[in-house]
Design an enzyme around this catalytic site. Structure first.
Site, short mmCIF file in Angstrom:
data_model
loop_
_atom_site.label_atom_id
_atom_site.label_comp_id
_atom_site.label_asym_id
_atom_site.label_seq_id
_atom_site.Cartn_x
_atom_site.Cartn_y
_atom_site.Cartn_z
N HIS A 258 0.85 -1.19 0.00
CA HIS A 258 0.00 0.00 0.00
C HIS A 258 0.88 1.23 0.00
O HIS A 258 1.93 1.24 0.63
CB HIS A 258 -0.91 0.01 1.24
N ASP A 309 -8.03 -5.50 -0.54
CA ASP A 309 -8.46 -6.31 -1.68
C ASP A 309 -8.14 -7.79 -1.50
O ASP A 309 -8.75 -8.64 -2.15
CB ASP A 309 -7.81 -5.78 -2.97
#
Ligand code: CMC
Length: 369
Positions: A258, A309
């Site tokens: 991320h 996700d």
């Protein structure tokens, strides 16, 4: 002129102010932590919180749900247009078209006042699940189903997509995933939405840009690519060597890493807890085991934690949903955050227009005729 700072990908740059959400000190929407919201709120309440900047009391919630239900019916002309579309459009392309198409039927198109923009945003929250399910049923050769005003957002969504009455566990898991996907400060799609708003363009144009930005695999598109990882790996025995090879080849493993969360995405942890019971219920324990081994291997070899996700893909898979609607589900939820940012940008606007660092040639001369 002050010295200009250049940061590739705008990494670490504060590109604007917001009161919608912060990730500092844990992720929270309008001051409420996501743990609290996932445990105690519904997606409808979170949508209201984001759009209206206050949690709804019971009469406000009743009215908000009635407003949503009032917009479940699509204009017959719009339905006809959707029926004429090819049946094999990639689903995120369809979502982009759907947002753009539904704008033509909005009774307040052309009115970009804050009040009208808020009403248009509320209508989009109601219309997007209907638009998604409508096309999804058609492409399966089935007739779209009627939404029910009395059902929750998550229950309607699941029934309209699958044609089956969802269980309470599936409804709660879907609700939590929608809450977690709803908002995330200046991510790429929200920033795109704010840029469009900053030119004084309309809400539907901004949301269309948001959908196009979310589609990419480095952003929302990752949840669909996660299933490719899980199916490529195939078995728990294969998982460690698959990860080593993928990293050696400098492949990006979808669902990991991320830009901002280097120590771990708090949303992933919350949603993983909902994967386990659904995997047990649907006999998918092996997939949970494979996912755990991949997680351990990516963490020990590259120090990368999973992002949201990673569990959401498995959750939707266990719900029996087709892979190509995972990113569209992200759209249905994030439209609340995008709209909240649109309204915030509109209320205190300054055109977003950064500078670039020129790397091209200089001083060339065009040949004379
Ligand atoms: N798999 C393998 N290596 C990775 C990954 C990954 N998923 N993510 C980062 N890296 C590596 C990267 O190659 C670099 O390695 P090195 O230092 O050896 O060159 C290092 O980690 C640092 O990466 P970075 O490029 O500086 O990280 P970034 O901030 O630009 O990337 C990211 C953030 C989300 C684009 C990236 O982690 C990625 O591509 N992840 C996979 C796609 C994904 O899951 N996206 C969903 C994001 S979260 C929710 C959402 O928006 O939908």
């Amino acid at each position: 002129m002050a010295e200009m700072i250049y940061s590739p990908g705008l990494e670490g740059v504060i590109a604007g102010e917001t009161a919608v959400c912060t990730i500092s000190g844990g992720l929270s929407y309008r001051g409420y932590s996501i743990d609290d919201l996932c445990e105690n709120a519904t997606f409808e309440e979170v949508a209201y919180l984001l759009l209206e900047n206050t949690p709804p009391d019971s009469s406000q919630l009743k009215k908000f749900k009635a407003d949503l239900a009032e917009n479940y019916r699509l204009d017959p002309q719009l339905e006809e247009l959707i029926r004429k579309l090819p049946s094999d459009i990639p689903m995120m392309d369809y979502m982009r078209t759907a947002v753009s198409l539904v704008a033509h039927f909005d009774r307040e198109v052309g009115d970009d006042s804050p009040e009208a923009s808020l009403r248009k945003a509320t209508r989009l929250v109601a219309q997007l699940p209907i638009l998604l399910a409508f096309y999804h049923r058609l492409r399966q050769g089935k007739e779209p189903l009627e939404p029910r005003a009395e059902d929750s957002y998550a229950k309607n969504l699941l029934r309209l997509l699958t044609g089956k009455e969802p269980t309470a566990a599936h409804i709660k898991a879907m609700d939590v995933s929608l809450i977690l996907y709803a908002e995330h400060e200046f991510n790429a799609s929200t920033f795109a939405t704010r840029i469009v708003c900053s030119t004084l363009s309309d809400l539907h144009s901004a949301i269309t840009a948001g959908v196009g930005t979310l589609k990419g695999p480095l952003h929302g598109g990752a949840n669909e690519r996660v299933m490719e990882v899980l199916s490529e790996v195939g078995s728990s025995e294969n998982a460690p060597s698959w990860v080593s090879e993928a990293l050696a080849q400098k492949r990006r493993i979808m669902g990991f890493g991320h830009r901002v969360y280097k120590e771990g995405d708090p949303r992933a942890k919350i949603l993983k807890a909902y994967c386990v019971p659904l995997a047990n219920e649907t006999n998918n324990q092996e997939m949970e085991t494979i996912a755990d081994i991949i997680e351990q291997a990516v963490s020990s070899e590259k120090g990368l934690p999973p992002n949201l996700d990673w569990p959401s893909a498995r959750l939707y898979y266990y719900m029996g949903l087709p892979i190509d609607i995972y990113t569209p589900l992200f759209v249905l939820s994030r439209v609340t955050g995008w709209s909240a940012h649109y309204l915030e940008q509109q209320a205190n606007n300054r055109l977003i227009r950064p500078r670039s660092k020129y790397t091209g040639k200089e001083g060339l001369r065009w040949p004379a005729n």
